[in-house]
Design an enzyme around this catalytic site. Structure first.
Site, PDB file in Angstrom:
ATOM      1  N   ASP A  20       0.708  -1.043   0.204  1.00 19.57           N
ATOM      2  CA  ASP A  20      -0.097  -0.065  -0.019  1.00 19.57           C
ATOM      3  C   ASP A  20       0.768   1.175   0.060  1.00 19.57           C
ATOM      4  O   ASP A  20       2.127   1.142  -0.020  1.00 19.57           O
ATOM      5  CB  ASP A  20      -0.785  -0.117   1.187  1.00 19.57           C
ATOM      6  CG  ASP A  20      -2.546   0.442   0.854  1.00 19.57           C
ATOM      7  OD1 ASP A  20      -2.652   1.425  -0.175  1.00 19.57           O
ATOM      8  OD2 ASP A  20      -3.453  -0.089   1.484  1.00 19.57           O
ATOM      9  N   ASP A  32      -9.837   3.469  -4.082  1.00 18.44           N
ATOM     10  CA  ASP A  32     -10.570   2.303  -3.681  1.00 18.44           C
ATOM     11  C   ASP A  32     -11.732   1.979  -4.292  1.00 18.44           C
ATOM     12  O   ASP A  32     -12.585   3.150  -4.475  1.00 18.44           O
ATOM     13  CB  ASP A  32     -10.680   2.368  -1.993  1.00 18.44           C
ATOM     14  CG  ASP A  32      -9.362   2.164  -1.105  1.00 18.44           C
ATOM     15  OD1 ASP A  32      -9.443   1.930  -0.070  1.00 18.44           O
ATOM     16  OD2 ASP A  32      -8.309   1.751  -2.019  1.00 18.44           O
TER      17      ASP A  32
END
Length: 555
Positions: free
Chosen positions: A165, A228
């Site tokens: 991430d 996302d």
């Protein structure tokens, strides 16, 4: 998760050079792409598996992950091609005195190596999560400063896949603050994985920031192209629009990733979920399920395990399908050339609020006119032989997915065009300054306009075009549609990269610049902005109109 050759020597004969050109021209996308991709031996087709985040967030445990692995086998998902069981954030708690990452001993009492062994015994693979920064998105220890150690630990445990991430790259900020060069940091982690002694699939999750599709293939196996995903229709279509024009960057071993699947999570209709899965499949996106696979409805199983739709996604030619025609805003025809030159996968997509007829012509998808067989991949039904095209009534938010077998048109190369760009090469020997680039174009029959002002045209300049945000001034939509991506030393070349997923027509590019103290102006009409377009800029010639020089400077 978020808050994304050498020169030929002069002694080579003309005949040898001609032969060389013929050879290069005969190579297809897969061969050329593979030569530039990270060659770690994995993800030669888009990865298929499951990830914990969409459904369970931080509620991960050894019990849950084993339950999902068991369900992947018993439900038939493993036989359908799913193999990775990926733990997202919240499995880790701290580092020990030596700096080694520590798994939560309450949630994972047997440890990660035992869990990986459990997966491997079932013919599955275990994936894990970390962050390129100082902390994960949920505040657990990140990998910055520990890349080599973490990669070696994952190898020791038997990990097969790692998602990395982009949170806390500024130690004081979750997802903003001062950010480093992503290609550098992710490249360092790649080197650590390559030196770990184990082959591990590498998922870059930096939310599409800093254009990971440009450097991703040399760095990882997949890279996020958007923020996302969420379990509602607008999120699905948003991620599609951000991913769809990046097809030239994808291929075997390296894939654009519009994020994990939301099929089976309850926020969309079955029709919308089939569209979601259809478009991820034709875009050669990773198929990483994000639902509770231990408790699936038959409808969810039928979507996630449709063998014919999965076969399109896993076609070893490795093309990412793309829009070849936009009939109206939200009504599109998608095409993917399969391994067999005479076969196409097609999606007729209706993102609007009402049912509509959509017609695909064989010329749209690079087939010759004449008989071609059509099969509906969701109905698993042969529809017959059609002469020049096929029409289907597509429901609102629906997708009809077809396999069309006809005769490949060797003269139609448009279906393999690179991502749409407009490149202007400065061939003028004089200094060009005060360069102003204006773009005027139409979307949904409405005029859009914007410009960018630059100092000197003496280096390589990249601009992005995305008309999603703006306001109506009574005549046209205006806004910051044309924005600077980056500048670098090198060729005097300016490239406009189309990022907007909608149909752009009526494109006109206007240049205004200063040379030897005088102003020069010219415009060039392009029309449909749906292909790679090359122009040159040279202020030689022209005529003085009393105010500025005008002429055919842009051509």
């Amino acid at each position: 998760m978020k808050k994304d050759r050498s020169y030929l020597k002069s002694c080579i004969t003309t005949g040898m050079l001609f032969f060389f050109i013929l050879i290069i021209g005969s190579l297809d996308h897969t061969a050329v792409f593979t030569a530039h991709a990270l060659q770690n031996g994995v993800a030669q087709t888009p990865p298929m598996g499951w990830n914990s985040w969409n459904k369970f967030r931080c509620g991960v445990s050894e019990t849950l992950i084993k339950q999902m692995a068991d369900a992947m086998v018993t439900s038939g998902m493993k036989d359908a091609g799913y193999q990775y069981v990926n733990i997202d954030d919240c499995w880790q708690t701290s580092r020990d005195a030596s700096g080694k990452i520590v798994a939560d001993t309450v949630r994972f009492p047997s440890g990660m190596k035992a869990l990986a062994d459990y997966m491997h015994a079932k013919g599955l693979k275990l994936g894990i999560y970390t962050d390129i920064g100082y902390q994960t998105c949920e505040g657990r220890p990140g990998s910055r400063g520990y890349y080599d150690q973490d990669a070696s630990t994952y190898a020791e445990w038997g990990i097969d896949y790692v998602k990395v991430d982009w949170c806390y790259v500024d130690p004081a900020s979750h997802s903003s603050g001062t950010k480093p060069d992503a290609a550098t940091w992710y490249g360092e982690f790649r080197n650590s994985l390559l030196n770990s002694g184990r082959t591990i699939a590498y998922s870059i999750c930096n939310w599409g920031e800093q254009a990971p599709w440009v450097w991703g293939a040399q760095t990882g196996n997949l890279w996020r192209t958007s923020g996302d995903i969420y379990d509602h229709w607008d999120s699905i279509t948003s991620n599609i629009s951000q991913n769809q024009f990046l097809y030239s960057y994808a291929g075997p071993g390296a894939w654009n990733d519009p994020d994990m699947l939301e099929v089976g999570n309850g926020g969309m209709t079955d029709t919308e979920q089939r569209s979601h899965f259809s478009l991820w499949s034709i875009m050669a996106a990773p198929l990483i399920a994000g639902n509770d696979i231990s408790s699936m409805t038959q409808a969810t199983k039928d979507i996630l395990m449709n063998p014919e739709v999965i076969a399109v996604n896993q076609d070893i030619r490795g093309y990412q399908g793309r829009v070849v025609k936009e009939i109206a805003d939200g009504v599109t025809i998608w095409n993917k050339r399969l391994l067999n030159d005479n076969e196409r996968a097609v999606v007729l997509f209706n993102g609007t609020g009402a049912a509509t007829n959509i017609t695909v012509s064989w010329s749209d998808i690079g087939l010759l006119a004449g008989g071609a067989t059509v099969r509906d991949l969701w109905a698993k039904s042969n529809l017959g032989t059609f002469s020049n095209g096929y029409t289907a009534n597509v429901p609102s938010h629906g997708a009809v997915m077809l396999k069309v077998v006809g005769t490949h048109d060797v003269n139609n190369i448009s279906i393999d065009d690179p991502a749409p760009t407009i490149t202007i090469t400065n061939t003028d020997d004089r200094l060009i300054s005060n360069l102003k680039i204006t773009t005027d174009f139409t979307i949904n029959n409405a005029l859009h306009t914007d410009y960018e002002v630059l100092d000197y045209f003496d280096q390589k300049i990249n601009l992005d075009l995305n008309a999603r945000n703006g306001y109506w001034n009574g005549t046209a939509w205006v806004g910051n549609f044309l924005s600077m991506k980056n500048m670098s030393a090198g060729l005097k070349e300016l490239t406009i990269h189309r990022l907007d997923g909608r149909y752009i027509g009526g494109m006109t590019v206007t240049v205004e610049f200063v040379s030897n103290g005088a102003v020069y102006k010219d415009s060039h009409f392009i029309g449909d902005f749906n292909k790679k377009i090359n122009l040159t800029l040279n202020g030689s010639g022209g005529s003085w109109n009393g105010t500025y020089w005008q002429g055919d400077f842009l051509k």
